[in-house]
Design an enzyme around this catalytic site. Structure first.
Site, mmCIF file in Angstrom:
data_model
loop_
_atom_site.group_PDB
_atom_site.id
_atom_site.type_symbol
_atom_site.label_atom_id
_atom_site.label_comp_id
_atom_site.label_asym_id
_atom_site.label_seq_id
_atom_site.Cartn_x
_atom_site.Cartn_y
_atom_site.Cartn_z
ATOM 1 N N CYS A 1 4.516 48.153 42.056
ATOM 2 C CA CYS A 1 3.398 47.232 41.767
ATOM 3 C C CYS A 1 2.864 47.332 40.330
ATOM 4 O O CYS A 1 1.983 46.658 39.941
ATOM 5 C CB CYS A 1 2.119 47.531 42.792
ATOM 6 S SG CYS A 1 1.070 49.046 42.295
ATOM 7 N N CYS B 1 3.673 52.346 38.546
ATOM 8 C CA CYS B 1 4.394 52.353 39.876
ATOM 9 C C CYS B 1 5.590 51.248 39.832
ATOM 10 O O CYS B 1 5.717 50.416 39.286
ATOM 11 C CB CYS B 1 3.448 51.792 40.967
ATOM 12 S SG CYS B 1 4.048 51.327 42.512
ATOM 13 N N GLY C 1 -21.740 71.950 48.618
ATOM 14 C CA GLY C 1 -20.681 72.968 48.243
ATOM 15 C C GLY C 1 -20.720 74.209 49.263
ATOM 16 O O GLY C 1 -19.729 74.938 49.097
ATOM 17 N N CYS D 1 3.137 54.181 43.916
ATOM 18 C CA CYS D 1 1.830 54.691 44.291
ATOM 19 C C CYS D 1 1.696 55.591 45.593
ATOM 20 O O CYS D 1 2.329 55.225 46.566
ATOM 21 C CB CYS D 1 0.808 53.322 44.813
ATOM 22 S SG CYS D 1 0.572 52.563 43.420
ATOM 23 N N CYS E 1 -1.426 50.049 46.418
ATOM 24 C CA CYS E 1 -0.432 49.185 46.297
ATOM 25 C C CYS E 1 -0.102 47.866 46.891
ATOM 26 O O CYS E 1 0.542 47.073 46.233
ATOM 27 C CB CYS E 1 1.113 50.309 46.552
ATOM 28 S SG CYS E 1 2.730 49.937 45.733
#
Lengths: 263, 291
Positions: free
Chosen positions: B244, B241, B32, B266, B272
Site C-alpha cells: 500500500c 509498505c 501503571g 504493513c 493496509c
C-alpha cells in the site's frame, strides 16, 4: 595508623545493642561510638556474634533491644531502626556501603562491571550515560581493574577482582560508612595483601568510617584503628588495635593472639 | 427452554466478572500499578491471551463491537479464534475495522489509526513485571515499585548501550506512567510506545498466567525511559509498505524466495487494506492487481 578524632562528633553511637534468636543469644549489650574516618575491627572466633552484630548495626537485622544512632548528612541524629524502609534503603544506596565476604552476594553477576559500578549512580538519578561510564572507568582504575574489562561480567573475574569490583561499586557514591564482612576471606594471601593495601589507601584517602568484621587478626592490625574482641556474644575487650594485640588483657584475647601461626 | 446448558454471557460467571472489574477500576485509579487478581482457567492455553480474554469478557456488553489483532493482523490464528470465541459466548458483533470497534483486544501491536475516546484497547500480557529479568525475587520487585527504586531499569539500558552502542531493546520497552510507576507495555514494538502517550483510548493490560491487571487511563503521560545522551527513538524503515506504499508505519519483513528476495508489508492488516481500497498502491501491489 593514627589519627586524632577528639575534635569531631561521632558518626555512629551504639547503645546496649542486644539480639536474641528466640532464647539463643546472638550478641549482648554492645555499646560503642565510631568517629568519621575511623576503622573499627570486630574480631572473634566463629559463632561469637560478630556477624549478628554487623547485621544489626547495618539494620539488616532488627535487634531485640538497644539503639544505633547515626548522624545523617544534615547533622541530625536518627535511630536507624526508626527509619522508614524507604529512608533505610536510600541510606544504603548513598551514605553506606556493605562489602560481603562472598562478592557474588554484593554484585550483580549477570551485568557488566561498568553497570555494577554505575548502578548506584543510576539509583540516585544519574541519567547521563557518558557520565556514568566515565565515573565507572575512573573507579575501576582506582581499584586496579583494567579499563578494557569494563564490559565484562563479574563471572569472568577472579576472586580478588570481584572483591575489588564490589568495593568500587560501594564507594562510587561517596559513602561515609562502610560495613565489611570478612572482606579478605577466601582469597589467597598475596591477593589478600594487595586488597588490604588498596582498602587502606582508599579508607585513608576518602576519610571513610568502616566497621570490619574479621577473624583474621592480621587484617585487623593492618586496617583498623580500634578493635573489639567478641566471645559468646559479648564484647570482652576493646581498645586501640595495637594495644589490644600487643598487650592483650583478657585470657581469651591472649589465647587468640598467641594462636596466630608464625611462619 | 433449551435443553443444552448455556454459557453465561461472555463465558465468565458474574461474580468473576465483578472481581475482575474491581481489579480494573483499581488499576485505572493507580496508572501503571499491577493489581493482583484471581485469574481463572480459560478454554485456551496460557500464552494465547487468557489475561486479555478475561479483561475483555469482564468489560464487554451486548452492544460492543470487538476487534482482535495478533501482531497487527486480524486474520491470524489467535485473532480469529478469540473473535470466534466472543461471537459465540457473547453474541457480539465483531469487526476488523479499527474505527468501528469499541473494544480492541491486541497482542503485540497498537493499531496505526489513532484511537478515539470511548475505545478500549485490551493487551494480552505474558510478563507484566518490567524488572523480572533484572531482579528475580517478586517480593523485592514489589518493594522496588513501592519505593520507586527504578535505578535497575536503567542498568538494563546501560548494558544495551555498553554492548551494542545504542539502546537495543526493541520491544517491551519500559515506560514510566504518569511520573510514577515503571510499566512493561507488553511485547509491543517500541515503535508503538509513543502512541500510548496521551492516548484518548483507555488501555487495559491483562496477564492471565501472572494474575495481574494494569491500566493506562485516557490522556495519561507515558514516557519511555532513556538516557540524556542516548534518547529514546523508534524503529525506522528504509522502504514503504510494498502493498500500500504506507510510510511511518510498522512493517513486517516477508521472505519471498530462497534467493534473498523479500518485501516489507504493513503489520497492521486493517490499515493496509483500507489504504489499498482507497487507491494507494505499493511497488508489489501493482503486480497483485494485475494477476
Amino acid at each position: 595508623m593514627s589519627q586524632d578524632f577528639s575534635h569531631q562528633d561521632p558518626l555512629l553511637r551504639v547503645e546496649g545493642l542486644t539480639k536474641y534468636y528466640g532464647s539463643r543469644l546472638g550478641c549482648a549489650d554492645v555499646s560503642f561510638e565510631l568517629w568519621p574516618g575511623e576503622v573499627l575491627a570486630i574480631v572473634g572466633e566463629s559463632g561469637s556474634g560478630k556477624t549478628t552484630l554487623l547485621n544489626s548495626l547495618s539494620a539488616t537485622l532488627e535487634p531485640t533491644s538497644g539503639k544505633t544512632m547515626y548522624r545523617m548528612r544534615d547533622g541530625q541524629w536518627r535511630n536507624i531502626y526508626d527509619l522508614s524502609e524507604a529512608e533505610r534503603r536510600f541510606l544504603f544506596r548513598t551514605d553506606w556501603g556493605f562489602v560481603h565476604q562472598d562478592a557474588a552476594m554484593g554484585l550483580r553477576m549477570g551485568v557488566s562491571a561498568g553497570a555494577n559500578v554505575g548502578e548506584r549512580l543510576m539509583a540516585v538519578g544519574d541519567r547521563n550515560y557518558g557520565h556514568i561510564r566515565s565515573t565507572a572507568l575512573d573507579w575501576l582504575g582506582r581499584v586496579e581493574i583494567a579499563a578494557d574489562r569494563i564490559d565484562d561480567q563479574p563471572r569472568s573475574f577472579s576472586g580478588g577482582m570481584r572483591q575489588r569490583l564490589q568495593i568500587a561499586r560501594n564507594l562510587v557514591t561517596g559513602p561515609r560508612l562502610v560495613f565489611m564482612d570478612e572482606p579478605t576471606g577466601g582469597l589467597d594471601v598475596s591477593v589478600q595483601a594487595r586488597l588490604l593495601d588498596l582498602l587502606r589507601g582508599l579508607v585513608g584517602e576518602l576519610g571513610l568510617a568502616a566497621i570490619v568484621v574479621t577473624h583474621d587478626l592480621a587484617v585487623a592490625r593492618l586496617l583498623s584503628h580500634r578493635m573489639m574482641v567478641m566471645k559468646d556474644g559479648h564484647v570482652i575487650e576493646a581498645g586501640l588495635t595495637d594495644r589490644v594485640l600487643d598487650d592483650p588483657r583478657e585470657p581469651y584475647t591472649q589465647l587468640l593472639v598467641s594462636s596466630i601461626l608464625q611462619v | 427452554m433449551n435443553a443444552v446448558a448455556q454459557y453465561n454471557f461472555a463465558y465468565l460467571d458474574e461474580q468473576t466478572k465483578r472481581m475482575i472489574r474491581r481489579a480494573i477500576l483499581k488499576a485505572i485509579a493507580i496508572p501503571g500499578y499491577q493489581v493482583p487478581f484471581s485469574s481463572r482457567e480459560m478454554p485456551m492455553p496460557y500464552g494465547w491471551g487468557t489475561g486479555g480474554v478475561q479483561v475483555t469478557a469482564s468489560i464487554i456488553g451486548p452492544d460492543d463491537v470487538l476487534k482482535v489483532i495478533d501482531q497487527g493482523a486480524d486474520d491470524t490464528t489467535n485473532a480469529v479464534s478469540i473473535r470466534a470465541f466472543f461471537a459465540k459466548v457473547a453474541q457480539v458483533e465483531t469487526t476488523t475495522h479499527t474505527a468501528d470497534a469499541t473494544i480492541i483486544q491486541t497482542r503485540h501491536r497498537i493499531p496505526e489509526k489513532p484511537l478515539g475516546q470511548g475505545q478500549i484497547l485490551v493487551y494480552q500480557v505474558p510478563i507484566p513485571e518490567p524488572l523480572r529479568f533484572l531482579e528475580p525475587r517478586e517480593t523485592e520487585t514489589r518493594k522496588m515499585h513501592a519505593l520507586e527504586e527504578y535505578g535497575l531499569m536503567h542498568v538494563k539500558l546501560y548494558e544495551d548501550i555498553a554492548r551494542h552502542g545504542r539502546i537495543a531493546t526493541t520491544y517491551a520497552y519500559p515506560v514510566k506512567v504518569e511520573g510514577r510507576y515503571v510499566m512493561d507495555p507488553s511485547p509491543t514494538p517500541k515503535f508503538d510506545n509513543p502512541k500510548m502517550h496521551m492516548s484518548a483510548a483507555l488501555q487495559l493490560f491483562g496477564a492471565g498466567r501472572e494474575h495481574r491487571i494494569y491500566a493506562v487511563p485516557p490522556y495519561t503521560e507515558v514516557v519511555s525511559l532513556d538516557f540524556e545522551d542516548h534518547p529514546f527513538t523508534i524503529q525506522h524503515f528504509e522502504e514503504p509498505c510494498a502493498l500500500c506504499g504506507a510510510e511511518q508505519v510498522y512493517l513486517d519483513e516477508v521472505i519471498l524466495d530462497d534467493r534473498g528476495g523479500h518485501m516489507y508489508v504493513c503489520s497492521d492488516t486493517d490499515n493496509c487494506e483500507e489504504r489499498r481500497s482507497a487507491g494507494h498502491v505499493g511497488t508489489l501491489g501493482m503486480q497483485e492487481a494485475a494477476e
